[in-house]
Design a protein around this motif. Structure first.
Motif, short mmCIF file in Angstrom:
data_model
loop_
_atom_site.label_atom_id
_atom_site.label_comp_id
_atom_site.label_asym_id
_atom_site.label_seq_id
_atom_site.Cartn_x
_atom_site.Cartn_y
_atom_site.Cartn_z
N VAL A 1 92.39 -45.61 32.53
CA VAL A 1 92.57 -44.65 31.45
C VAL A 1 91.45 -44.74 30.43
O VAL A 1 90.92 -43.71 29.97
CB VAL A 1 93.93 -44.86 30.75
CG1 VAL A 1 94.06 -43.98 29.51
CG2 VAL A 1 95.08 -44.57 31.72
N LEU A 2 91.04 -45.94 30.08
CA LEU A 2 90.04 -46.09 29.03
C LEU A 2 88.61 -46.01 29.55
O LEU A 2 87.69 -45.71 28.78
CB LEU A 2 90.26 -47.40 28.27
CG LEU A 2 91.63 -47.54 27.60
CD1 LEU A 2 91.68 -48.77 26.70
CD2 LEU A 2 92.00 -46.29 26.80
N SER A 3 88.39 -46.24 30.84
CA SER A 3 87.04 -46.08 31.40
C SER A 3 86.78 -44.64 31.82
O SER A 3 85.64 -44.16 31.75
CB SER A 3 86.85 -46.99 32.61
OG SER A 3 86.90 -48.34 32.25
N ALA A 4 87.82 -43.95 32.28
CA ALA A 4 87.65 -42.57 32.75
C ALA A 4 88.80 -41.71 32.25
O ALA A 4 89.64 -41.25 33.03
CB ALA A 4 87.57 -42.54 34.27
N PRO A 5 88.90 -41.48 30.94
CA PRO A 5 90.02 -40.72 30.39
C PRO A 5 90.02 -39.28 30.90
O PRO A 5 88.97 -38.66 31.03
CB PRO A 5 89.78 -40.78 28.89
CG PRO A 5 88.31 -41.00 28.74
CD PRO A 5 87.92 -41.87 29.90
N ARG A 6 91.20 -38.75 31.17
CA ARG A 6 91.31 -37.39 31.69
C ARG A 6 91.77 -36.40 30.64
O ARG A 6 91.39 -35.24 30.68
CB ARG A 6 92.28 -37.39 32.88
CG ARG A 6 91.72 -38.11 34.10
CD ARG A 6 92.76 -38.23 35.19
NE ARG A 6 92.18 -38.85 36.38
CZ ARG A 6 92.89 -39.39 37.36
NH1 ARG A 6 94.20 -39.39 37.28
NH2 ARG A 6 92.28 -39.94 38.40
#
Length: 341
Positions: free
Chosen positions: A251-256
């Motif tokens: 979630v925090l590296s690749a938030p959508r």
């Protein structure tokens, strides 16, 4: 991230059944002076497994503290239920007393939660006395203080809160929760009132307690840096709903979700251009139709949603409630193709 890094061990694999769950949970408060009701929590599913730390993040007013209070049995849901160890929570006095011995609250402001006239010993022993726990009280208090990092514990027995540092006071609050040997801690902004130099120590303590005692925890915070350092999973809340959830690294590296991206963009270490959210902050008495974030959404404002053909859906179509656990997911029309939905 904004909180000093601590050593984090990964929790065991996700269990088939959660220890503590919000199941389609809603909390609605009556409107003021005849105004519309406030939908503080709106059909939330959220699971916390044995030995798992879940971070619940979002702006002030998003509903995260109300959700935490409902999970503690301090607020009665309007709809849905709280489930603990496979059983729905009962709201009779006896059921709540037994439950609160197993699910304990850690408040954000130790100065406000500790009675200034009580000694450390009395503050920690209070829970034992309320719950009528048998056994040697002095030994139990000493053990809880030692587990909270106040050693030797006897040195702190007769001290009062004003004689302690901020970090020591927070450890006393944690000891007061530990003395009942709970299975879950609900920590509301547990390091918000502490100096930066002490925050890492308290986060490391919570991780150590998870490793030593198998404790689960829900950590309520606006600080995504804290979530990165301590959590296994993160749930991002906006206007009463969880809008993105999943393993913290995902979630925090690749938030959508655009909301998560905006929250991350303002962290000092973020490489992204800061996103200044326009429009009004969340108001639970005025939940818009469609995606509840659309009036402040930078993707919609930029025209990107129109280019990808989802702008009308953003404004008019509500989104499904995210499941309580599972892979990385976002309640967002624009993110759906990206998420493989």
């Amino acid at each position: 991230m904004s909180t000093a890094p601590v050593m984090k061990e990964t929790s065991p694999g996700r269990p088939p059944r959660a220890l503590l769950s919000a199941d389609a949970l809603s909390v609605t408060f009556p409107g003021r002076r005849g105004g519309p009701p406030a939908r503080a929590v709106d059909g939330v599913d959220l699971d916390i497994g044995p030995g798992e730390i879940v971070a619940l993040v979002g702006e002030s007013g998003c509903g995260k503290t109300t959700l935490a209070r409902a999970l503690l049995g301090l607020v009665t849901p309007t709809a849905g239920r709280v489930v603990f160890a496979g059983e729905p929570l009962g709201y009779g006095p006896r059921a709540l007393k037994a439950y609160r011995g197993r699910v304990q609250l850690v408040l954000q402001d130790p100065s406000g939660s500790l009675n200034p006239r009580h000694t450390v010993y009395e503050a920690v022993a209070e829970g034992l006395r309320i719950h009528g726990r048998p056994g040697d009280e002095r030994t139990a208090v000493a053990d809880a203080l030692a587990r909270a990092g106040l050693r030797p514990p006897e040195r702190f027995f007769l001290r009062h809160p004003h004689e302690l540092s901020g970090g020591q006071r927070q450890r006393v609050v944690i000891a007061g929760a530990l003395v009942l040997r709970p299975e879950v801690l609900v920590a509301d902004e547990p390091v918000a009132s502490l100096d930066a130099s002490v925050r890492g120590e308290i986060l490391a303590l919570l991780l150590a307690l998870r490793a030593e005692l198998g404790l689960s925890a829900l950590v309520v915070t606006h600080d995504l840096g804290l979530a990165w350092n301590i959590a296994d999973r993160v749930a991002v809340m906006y206007l009463g709903r969880v809008v993105e959830s999943g393993p913290v690294e995902d979630v925090l590296s690749a938030p959508r979700h655009p909301y998560t991206r905006a929250l991350l963009s303002v962290l000092p270490e973020s490489p992204a251009e800061p996103v200044v959210l326009s429009g009004e902050p969340p108001d639970p008495t005025r939940v818009p139709g469609g995606c509840r974030f659309h009036a402040r959404c930078q993707i919609l404002a930029s025209g990107e949603a129109a280019r990808t053909g989802v702008a009308e859906a953003c404004r008019t179509q509500d989104l499904p409630v995210l499941p309580g656990t599972g892979p990385h997911a976002a309640a967002c029309h624009w993110a759906a193709p990206e998420a493989g939905a």
